[in-house]
Design a protein around this motif. Structure first.
Motif, PDB file in Angstrom:
ATOM      1  N   MET A  23      55.734  -2.335 -43.061  1.00 32.00           N
ATOM      2  CA  MET A  23      55.447  -2.224 -44.496  1.00 32.00           C
ATOM      3  C   MET A  23      54.788  -0.867 -44.769  1.00 32.00           C
ATOM      4  N   ASN A  24      55.468  -0.055 -45.526  1.00 31.55           N
ATOM      5  CA  ASN A  24      54.952   1.264 -45.887  1.00 31.55           C
ATOM      6  C   ASN A  24      54.435   1.188 -47.323  1.00 31.55           C
ATOM      7  N   ASP A  64      57.895   0.836 -49.205  1.00 40.24           N
ATOM      8  CA  ASP A  64      58.238  -0.539 -49.575  1.00 40.24           C
ATOM      9  C   ASP A  64      57.504  -1.012 -50.821  1.00 40.24           C
ATOM     10  N   GLY A 105      60.922  -9.487 -48.085  1.00 40.89           N
ATOM     11  CA  GLY A 105      61.513  -8.499 -48.979  1.00 40.89           C
ATOM     12  C   GLY A 105      61.289  -8.781 -50.447  1.00 40.89           C
ATOM     13  N   LEU A 131      61.725  -5.913 -53.137  1.00 37.60           N
ATOM     14  CA  LEU A 131      61.141  -4.657 -52.665  1.00 37.60           C
ATOM     15  C   LEU A 131      62.251  -3.629 -52.419  1.00 37.60           C
ATOM     16  N   PRO A 132      61.951  -2.378 -52.591  1.00 38.78           N
ATOM     17  CA  PRO A 132      60.656  -1.786 -52.964  1.00 38.78           C
ATOM     18  C   PRO A 132      60.357  -2.008 -54.442  1.00 38.78           C
TER      19      PRO A 132
END
Length: 263
Positions: A1-2, A116, A156, A175-176
């Protein structure tokens, strides 16, 4: 997860604030700090990463002092920071700010992998326009879910719960996405001594408008779509009226309220 958390360095709301001749806030006349409402966004990002895995980037824009907002986020637990610092962005309104931050988020994604989740507070404690999340979502081409009192990220999908006086809504977005959170969502942690020491070793990159490919003519006070037309200090509070109860306190209170059309 960014995760990218947008944070803002704002004048201390407890201090007396003044304006310059161009009606922009005189930020040098008062101490600044990380916007209190952004602390909830940082805390929520930390909770998401601690429940799984990922990396949190604290992103801000502003003059030299603005890096303090990033450093506070790093002390809380964010992994790295980005400070967009360029003299040309001074006086930027929300529209111009959203352009700079969107370009910075795109650059973060190109360097550290797709972003994300973009988290923000519900608004800043200085401008309090609360429009930045929507503008960011539009510029990034992402769905937005705002005013989250609860947030879960799974499979997601970002699912938020939004409470208001009439209804409770549950909203999902794939997501994102861009998510803004309220001050009901959590209790932000205080930086620990260990966190403060660890933050000193965390990287903070400083980017200019040129690094983001943003034309200086598109930002700043002159290029902003909105501006403060005038500002004046609020009159000092008047001394209250003391009503002495001599057996007729109730009648005097009713008379007082009626005189001000409260009853």
């Amino acid at each position: 997860m960014n995760i990218v958390v947008c944070v803002k360095y704002v004048p201390d709301a407890q201090a007396d604030r003044t304006f310059k001749a161009d009606n922009t806030t005189d930020r040098e006349a008062v101490d600044g700090l990380l916007s209190e409402l952004d602390e909830y966004a940082v805390e929520e990002a930390l909770k998401i990463v601690e429940a799984g895995e990922g990396e949190i980037t604290a992103l801000t824009m502003g003059p030299d002092d603005a890096v303090a907002a990033v450093k506070k986020s790093l002390q809380m637990g964010a992994h790295k920071g980005v400070h967009v610092n360029d003299a040309a962005i001074a006086g930027s309104d929300a529209v111009a700010t959203s352009l700079v931050l969107a370009k910075a988020i795109e650059k973060i994604g190109s360097e550290s992998g797709p972003v994300d989740l973009v988290l923000t507070g519900l608004g800043s404690t200085d401008g309090v326009m609360s429009v930045l999340p929507a503008m960011l979502a539009e510029r990034l081409g992402l769905p937005q879910v705002t005013w989250a009192s609860e947030l879960t990220v799974e499979g997601g999908t970002a699912r938020i719960t939004r409470h208001n006086e009439a209804v409770t809504e549950t909203i999902e977005a794939s997501l994102p996405a861009v998510v803004s959170v309220t001050d009901q969502i959590n209790d932000p942690r205080y930086p620990s001594f260990k966190g403060i020491m660890a933050a000193k070793k965390k990287p903070v990159e400083e980017w200019s408008l040129a690094d983001l490919g943003v034309d200086a003519a598109e930002v700043g006070l002159g290029a902003s779509w909105t501006s403060v037309v005038s500002a004046e200090a609020r009159p000092p509070r008047q001394a209250g009226e003391i009503v002495t109860d001599e057996g007729d306190g109730g009648a005097k209170l009713v008379e007082f309220l009626a005189s001000r059309r409260f009853a």
